[in-house]
Write an enzyme that holds these catalytic residues in place. Structure first.
Site, PDB file in Angstrom:
ATOM      1  N   GLU A 247       0.667  -1.198   0.013  1.00  0.00           N
ATOM      2  CA  GLU A 247      -0.016  -0.051  -0.058  1.00  0.00           C
ATOM      3  C   GLU A 247       0.874   1.271   0.021  1.00  0.00           C
ATOM      4  OE1 GLU A 247      -2.537   1.594  -0.311  1.00  0.00           O
ATOM      5  OE2 GLU A 247      -4.441   0.538   0.486  1.00  0.00           O
ATOM      6  N   ASP A 248       0.289   2.256  -0.624  1.00  0.00           N
ATOM      7  CA  ASP A 248       1.006   3.483  -0.390  1.00  0.00           C
ATOM      8  C   ASP A 248       0.903   4.204   0.866  1.00  0.00           C
ATOM      9  OD1 ASP A 248      -1.611   4.022  -0.925  1.00  0.00           O
ATOM     10  OD2 ASP A 248      -1.575   5.596  -2.414  1.00  0.00           O
TER      11      ASP A 248
ATOM     12  N   ASP B  81      -4.575   5.049   6.030  1.00  0.00           N
ATOM     13  CA  ASP B  81      -5.110   6.453   6.800  1.00  0.00           C
ATOM     14  C   ASP B  81      -6.200   5.720   7.822  1.00  0.00           C
ATOM     15  OD1 ASP B  81      -6.151   8.699   7.266  1.00  0.00           O
ATOM     16  OD2 ASP B  81      -7.291   8.856   5.653  1.00  0.00           O
TER      17      ASP B  81
ATOM     18  N   LYS C 183      -0.719   7.132   8.769  1.00  0.00           N
ATOM     19  CA  LYS C 183      -1.204   8.054   9.609  1.00  0.00           C
ATOM     20  C   LYS C 183      -1.946   7.329  10.754  1.00  0.00           C
ATOM     21  CE  LYS C 183      -2.811  10.870   5.706  1.00  0.00           C
ATOM     22  NZ  LYS C 183      -3.921  11.521   4.894  1.00  0.00           N
TER      23      LYS C 183
ATOM     24  N   PHE D 118      -3.194  15.374   4.519  1.00  0.00           N
ATOM     25  CA  PHE D 118      -3.367  15.032   3.285  1.00  0.00           C
ATOM     26  C   PHE D 118      -1.817  15.283   2.668  1.00  0.00           C
ATOM     27  CE2 PHE D 118      -4.608  15.222  -1.235  1.00  0.00           C
ATOM     28  CZ  PHE D 118      -5.379  13.887  -1.125  1.00  0.00           C
TER      29      PHE D 118
END
Ligand code: IMP
Ligand code: MG
Length: 182
Positions: free
Chosen positions: A106-107, A110, A138, A159
């Site tokens: 995954e990048d 969140d 995050k 973001f």
């Protein structure tokens, strides 16, 4: 574009968070760790499109065991800066993951919703093992209890764009990662 130190999109200002050099160094370390952990095995790296395409490409250049790659595609953000709270599977896997050692790439994690969705998706298969690698986490945004086995960087809950990550599908081509200034 990668030489700019600020990116202005309408009224939003993005500033550098992780440089190309820092990314390279950390991704090399992650590749070395994974190569040790998967010695003697032939893992399948499964990238989550679109965001993880650059990270997966750079990561496997630092993998020193035989490996395979595949991709599937999820959508959750639409054109927004916050998660829609809904995940859709847009492109299925092509490979057979049964009895394989799979590594989800995954990048960014969140809320953890996408990873939870992926865990459910893979519960219908029988891989030998399944681990999750994410370039970014995050941690303060996590809403689901998901386990990320390898984390590149923990970042604030703001973001980010660049290095595969988009805002309305743009800015994935930036070599560094930029964060929305508060
Ligand atoms: P989650 O399901 O809430 O964990 O969000 C995961 C997905 O949302 C990631 O794989 C990204 O594609 C996207 N995403 C989350 N945060 C960001 C961000 O800051 N910038 C760009 N995309 C993000
Ligand atoms: Mg993603």
């Amino acid at each position: 574009m990668n030489k700019e130190d600020k990116i202005i999109i309408g009224s939003d200002v993005f500033v550098p968070l992780i440089t190309e050099k820092e990314l390279n160094t950390r991704i090399r370390e992650m590749g070395e760790q994974l190569s040790k952990d998967y010695a003697g095995k032939t893992p399948v790296f499964i990238g989550v499109l679109n965001g993880a395409f650059l990270f997966l490409a750079d990561l496997i250049k630092n993998i020193y065991v035989d490996c395979e790659i595949d991709f599937f595609k999820l959508s959750s953000y639409g054109d927004e800066k916050i998660s829609s709270g809904e995940v859709k599977l847009i492109k299925e896997l092509n490979c057979d993951v049964n009895d394989r050692d799979i590594i989800i790439v995954e990048d960014i994690v969140d809320t953890g919703l996408s990873i939870r969705y992926i865990e459910e998706l893979f519960s219908k298969y029988s891989p030998s093992s399944m681990k999750v690698v994410s370039l970014l986490l995050k941690r303060e945004s996590l809403k689901y209890n998901v386990k990320i086995d390898y984390i590149g960087f923990e970042i604030p809950s703001r973001f980010v764009i660049g290095y595969g990550m988009d805002y309305s599908q743009k800015y994935r081509n930036l070599r560094s990662i930029y964060v929305l200034e508060e």
